[in-house]
Design a protein around this motif. Structure first.
Motif, mmCIF file in Angstrom:
data_model
loop_
_atom_site.group_PDB
_atom_site.id
_atom_site.type_symbol
_atom_site.label_atom_id
_atom_site.label_comp_id
_atom_site.label_asym_id
_atom_site.label_seq_id
_atom_site.Cartn_x
_atom_site.Cartn_y
_atom_site.Cartn_z
ATOM 1 N N GLN A 276 34.552 25.405 34.060
ATOM 2 C CA GLN A 276 34.533 26.989 34.396
ATOM 3 C C GLN A 276 33.466 27.461 35.101
ATOM 4 N N GLN A 277 32.232 26.936 34.961
ATOM 5 C CA GLN A 277 31.109 27.083 35.580
ATOM 6 C C GLN A 277 31.087 26.853 37.084
ATOM 7 N N THR A 278 31.936 25.792 37.311
ATOM 8 C CA THR A 278 31.973 25.190 38.852
ATOM 9 C C THR A 278 33.302 25.755 39.560
ATOM 10 N N GLY A 279 33.705 26.804 38.960
ATOM 11 C CA GLY A 279 34.832 27.421 39.889
ATOM 12 C C GLY A 279 36.358 27.124 39.385
ATOM 13 N N PHE A 280 36.597 25.971 38.358
ATOM 14 C CA PHE A 280 37.791 25.821 37.853
ATOM 15 C C PHE A 280 38.278 26.661 36.844
ATOM 16 N N THR A 281 39.309 26.800 36.420
ATOM 17 C CA THR A 281 39.768 27.258 35.199
ATOM 18 C C THR A 281 40.060 26.097 34.148
ATOM 19 N N ALA A 282 39.875 26.179 32.877
ATOM 20 C CA ALA A 282 39.933 24.898 32.113
ATOM 21 C C ALA A 282 40.338 25.387 30.659
ATOM 22 N N ARG A 283 40.996 24.446 29.966
ATOM 23 C CA ARG A 283 41.318 24.736 28.668
ATOM 24 C C ARG A 283 41.358 23.484 27.826
ATOM 25 N N GLY A 284 40.849 23.380 26.518
ATOM 26 C CA GLY A 284 40.703 22.135 25.846
ATOM 27 C C GLY A 284 41.463 22.068 24.838
ATOM 28 N N PHE A 285 41.953 20.729 24.520
ATOM 29 C CA PHE A 285 42.611 20.399 23.281
ATOM 30 C C PHE A 285 42.295 18.945 22.637
ATOM 31 N N SER A 286 42.508 19.027 21.340
ATOM 32 C CA SER A 286 41.923 17.917 20.631
ATOM 33 C C SER A 286 42.766 16.658 20.473
#
Length: 224
Positions: free
Chosen positions: A20-30
């Motif tokens: 996210q800090q480098t310009g992407f959108t991201a989501r985490g999953f376990s």
């Protein structure tokens, strides 16, 4: 959108935050189950997938992704703590686009994500390519020899598609490794040679169109 699948909460949060800090959108999953639920709502541009997961491991999840038409073209980077050659080859042969060996630096992760996205974005799927008696339909991952359908693995298909886009052009093993498997190291040619051998076999009499250029690499001739 980048999906990060890792059962370690700390690692997962670092991956998401860094992206996210480098310009992407991201989501985490376990785990894979929660990711597949989200896939029904949104298909990401790339999945960063850990191999060691509870329940279904990363290899099984990758197999599932490559078996569903809606998901099979999503780029996948595998993350493994083992770092053995067999882990890498297994994932790559099943259709992974690259791999990261834990522990890895977050900027290496960002660089590899960017490289895979650039590489895959260039590979826009055309409707149909025919060279001689071989036809491929990229969006359907279909190969036809005259009027007969042939079943190929993911990497066999990618290799054949690459050759067919550039008939008569000679490619070195290193070029094929970089462009098909996404590996940036020199000297590992067994994976390429193995796939060429099985691809020739599956193409039957037309397999001889794939020529070995001694001391250089391989090319696909336009016709027998």
């Amino acid at each position: 959108m980048i999906y990060c699948v890792d059962d370690d909460h700390t690692i997962r949060e670092i991956e998401v935050y860094t992206l996210q800090q480098t310009g992407f959108t991201a989501r985490g999953f376990s785990d894979g189950a929660s990711m597949f639920k989200e896939l029904e709502k949104e298909i990401p541009d790339l999945i960063l997938l850990d191999i060691m997961l509870p329940g279904e491991d990363g290899i099984e999840i990758l197999k599932k992704l490559r078996s569903f038409p809606n998901y099979r073209n999503i780029p996948v980077i595998m993350a493994t703590a083992k770092g053995t050659e067999m882990d890498k080859i297994t994932g790559l042969n099943l259709g992974a686009d690259d791999y990261l060996v834990k522990p890895f630096g977050v900027m290496e992760m960002v660089a590899r994500v960017g490289a895979v996205l650039r590489r895959t974005s260039k590979n826009d799927k055309t409707e149909k390519i025919t060279v001689g008696h071989i036809t491929i339909i990229e969006k359907e991952y279909m190969v036809m020899l005259d009027d007969e359908k042939v079943e190929l693995t993911h990497k066999e298909f990618e290799l054949l598609s690459y050759f067919m886009k550039y008939p008569n052009v000679v490619f070195t093993r290193d070029q094929l490794m970089n462009d098909i498997w996404g590996l940036n190291y020199v000297g590992e040619s067994r994976t390429v040679d193995m796939h060429i051998k099985t691809l020739r076999h599956k193409l039957g009499k037309y397999g001889s169109q794939i020529k070995t250029v001694i001391g250089v690499g391989y090319r696909l001739e336009k016709d027998l």
